[in-house]
Each structure stands twice: as structure tokens, then as C-alpha cells.
Design a protein around this motif. Sequence first.
Motif, PDB file in Angstrom:
ATOM      1  N   LEU A  11      33.984  84.230 -14.268  1.00 44.21           N
ATOM      2  CA  LEU A  11      32.762  84.648 -15.437  1.00 44.21           C
ATOM      3  C   LEU A  11      31.791  83.699 -15.748  1.00 44.21           C
ATOM      4  O   LEU A  11      30.607  83.662 -15.922  1.00 44.21           O
ATOM      5  CB  LEU A  11      33.786  85.048 -16.689  1.00 44.21           C
ATOM      6  CG  LEU A  11      33.132  85.646 -17.927  1.00 44.21           C
ATOM      7  CD1 LEU A  11      32.619  86.968 -17.280  1.00 44.21           C
ATOM      8  CD2 LEU A  11      34.061  85.856 -18.979  1.00 44.21           C
ATOM      9  N   ILE A 113      32.792  91.210 -18.910  1.00 46.96           N
ATOM     10  CA  ILE A 113      33.286  90.938 -20.326  1.00 46.96           C
ATOM     11  C   ILE A 113      33.432  92.551 -21.115  1.00 46.96           C
ATOM     12  O   ILE A 113      34.551  92.806 -21.456  1.00 46.96           O
ATOM     13  CB  ILE A 113      32.269  90.173 -21.305  1.00 46.96           C
ATOM     14  CG1 ILE A 113      31.984  88.704 -20.797  1.00 46.96           C
ATOM     15  CG2 ILE A 113      32.759  90.095 -22.852  1.00 46.96           C
ATOM     16  CD1 ILE A 113      31.086  88.017 -21.381  1.00 46.96           C
ATOM     17  N   ILE A 343      31.007  90.633 -26.093  1.00 44.56           N
ATOM     18  CA  ILE A 343      32.325  90.294 -26.690  1.00 44.56           C
ATOM     19  C   ILE A 343      32.802  91.274 -28.070  1.00 44.56           C
ATOM     20  O   ILE A 343      33.878  91.709 -27.990  1.00 44.56           O
ATOM     21  CB  ILE A 343      32.161  88.979 -27.400  1.00 44.56           C
ATOM     22  CG1 ILE A 343      32.000  87.964 -25.969  1.00 44.56           C
ATOM     23  CG2 ILE A 343      33.389  88.392 -28.300  1.00 44.56           C
ATOM     24  CD1 ILE A 343      31.669  86.435 -26.395  1.00 44.56           C
TER      25      ILE A 343
END
Length: 372
Positions: A11, A113, A343
Motif C-alpha cells: 500500500l 483501501i 478510509i
Amino acid sequence: MKLLTIYVSLLFLSFIFKRSKIVMVLDFILMWIMMGWNYGSADYNVYVNRYIHPELYGTLEPFYSFLQNISKGLGWQYPTFLIAMSGFALLLRFVTISLLTDNVNEVIGLWMIFPFIADINQVREFYATSISFLGIAIFLKSGKTKRNLIIATALCFIAGLIHVSAFLYLILLVPYFKREKLEQFVNNDIAPNIKSYLMVVGIIYILALSGVLSVVGNILIGTKWSQTAEAASMAYTSKTFYFFEMILFFVLSEYILKNILNNHNNLSLRQDRLVKWIYKSNVLLLSVLAFAVITPDIYRVQQEFAIFIYCASSYYPSIIFNKRYFVTLNGVVVKLTVIYLAIVFLWLMCLAVPSLRDGVFIPAFYNNLLIN
């Protein structure tokens, strides 16, 4: 734990080395392992049972049934079918991203994500959107525009035969079949008229509340229409959550895209056209609110569209890690807001509710036939 450690490492590498082919290949391998060899997620047993006994599940989209029949004809069990289908769909999604941006790994990182963790569980939706998004990317990259529009529409139609929700992406393409609208697209004056379209959405919403759409849905799609809504209500006691999620996605996306368009001097003509199309499409996809009255899981149509939001944000210079570019406040805001969007929705759709955390997030990293 091994998968989670590798996932977090890649990531960070994806955000740092945004154009590295090596990182892109490593991302693909990891994501294929996580999706193709996954087991025990919330919907896994449903997919297995549908594969073995499709007759017990009422209607199932015809092209998906056709693909299952080919797989069974080859003597494959469901895990092998999942490996093959997920690898092909991931390849299509990587090609799509590559067509739309040079900063491929940045977009992949954001996708990792959200919504990739959800994609591992919702694989049929992922197969369908990977096909439809490739068609849309071909249209947006447009060489011979009319031909590519036809290709895009055909791929969206094929995708709808894998998962019916993919038909909704046709609303982003159909207006351009009018010659004047297509000319507007080519000239970077993006159609269609949002106000008139929202009136149509309002009518659809009224029909949904009145129960007319529910009747039509049961006729066209059968018991699956009501089963989806019933399954969704098991996870949440109210559909209010879904409306909140859709509105929040729209608002954050609107904020990101407006900031990009307000500083469009940094964009190429093609990038500017694509961002304008995404901006209009983000509004058009509010139509999913109407269908959420019947089947709340329709939010997935909007959730998968995040890939296009990520592509638009990737057009900004690499403001955090590359000192050659002047750091602007607006650029920082765009980058941080798009990360915040990813997120927040990872939390809302994969972690906030115990059933989702235990059935979606944890199995993505700990239930793997290859690693375990």
C-alpha cells in the motif's frame, strides 16, 4: 498476518512509486491471491451453493450461469472457478486504470483501501463492474468516438448479464447516442443536462416509494430482488444507513472533483474532459438512491465508481513525495480528502458493523487457501 503485512507494505509502495511496473505487478499478484484463493467470507458459501445447485436459487443472470456451466464442463470446482474469474477480472480492472491515468499505482493503492476488501466478498459484482468499466474507459479515451461508445454500451450490457446492477452504468452512456450530445463530449462540453435528469430520478424515487418498482423488479428479476433487500436488512435495522452512505459518498466526491476542476489549468484536454464526465456522472449516480428503497445493496454501483474518482485525483502532481512540484493547498486538500474518502468507507462498509468485520475484513487477510 502475513497477508496483512504484505498488504500494508505494498500500500505504501503504491503511493510512493506511482508509475513503477514492478510495484504494479506485485499489487496484481497480492490482490489475485487475496481474492482468488479466499474462502469463508460472508458470501462465499452462497457462491459455492449457487455453483453446485443453481436451481435452488431462483433466477441467476444468464451470462454468469453460462460461465459457471463452462467451468463445470471443464471439471472445475468452485475454488478453481474463483481463481480463474478473479484473475481475469483483476486484469481488466488494471487495464482500465492504465487507460485512464499514468499514476496507476496511486489509484490501485486507493482501491486497495476501498472498495477492494469488499470486492473480495462481492465477487460477482466485481466481475461485472470490471467489464463495464473497461467499456467506459475505452469510451473516455475515445479515438473513434461513436464506435467506442457502441463498444462501451455492449460491454455494460454484457456486464449486466453477470450482475443486473451493472445495467445502471448505461445511464452514464446512453445520453451520448444523440449526435449533439456526442459532439458536446468531443468538444469537452460534457452532456447531459443534470437538472432534467434529476427530475427523472425524482419520478423513479416516487415510483419506488409507491411500490411500483418493487412489483416490476419481482417480475423482471424474480425472487432475487426481494431476497437482496431482506439479506441487507439482516445487517442493518434501517435503510437510513444506506441513504447516509450514498449521500456521504456523493458529497465527498463532489468536493474532490470541484477542487480539481477549479484548478483545471494543470490538466491536459483529455484529463479535463474525463474529470468533467466523472463530475456529471457522480450526480447521475444519485439515481441509485431511488432503488435503495427496494434493495439497499444497490449502493455497490456507487461504491465501485470510486475508481473513477481516484483516477481524477491522480491527475494532480505528486505533491507529497516529489519535490519538483510546488505544493499547493488545494492539491494537498484533494489528496487528503480522497484518502479520507477511502478510509471512511473502508470503516463504514467493512469494519463498523461486527458482522461485516467478521465476515468481510478479517477473512480477506486470514482465510486464504494459498497462504494458510
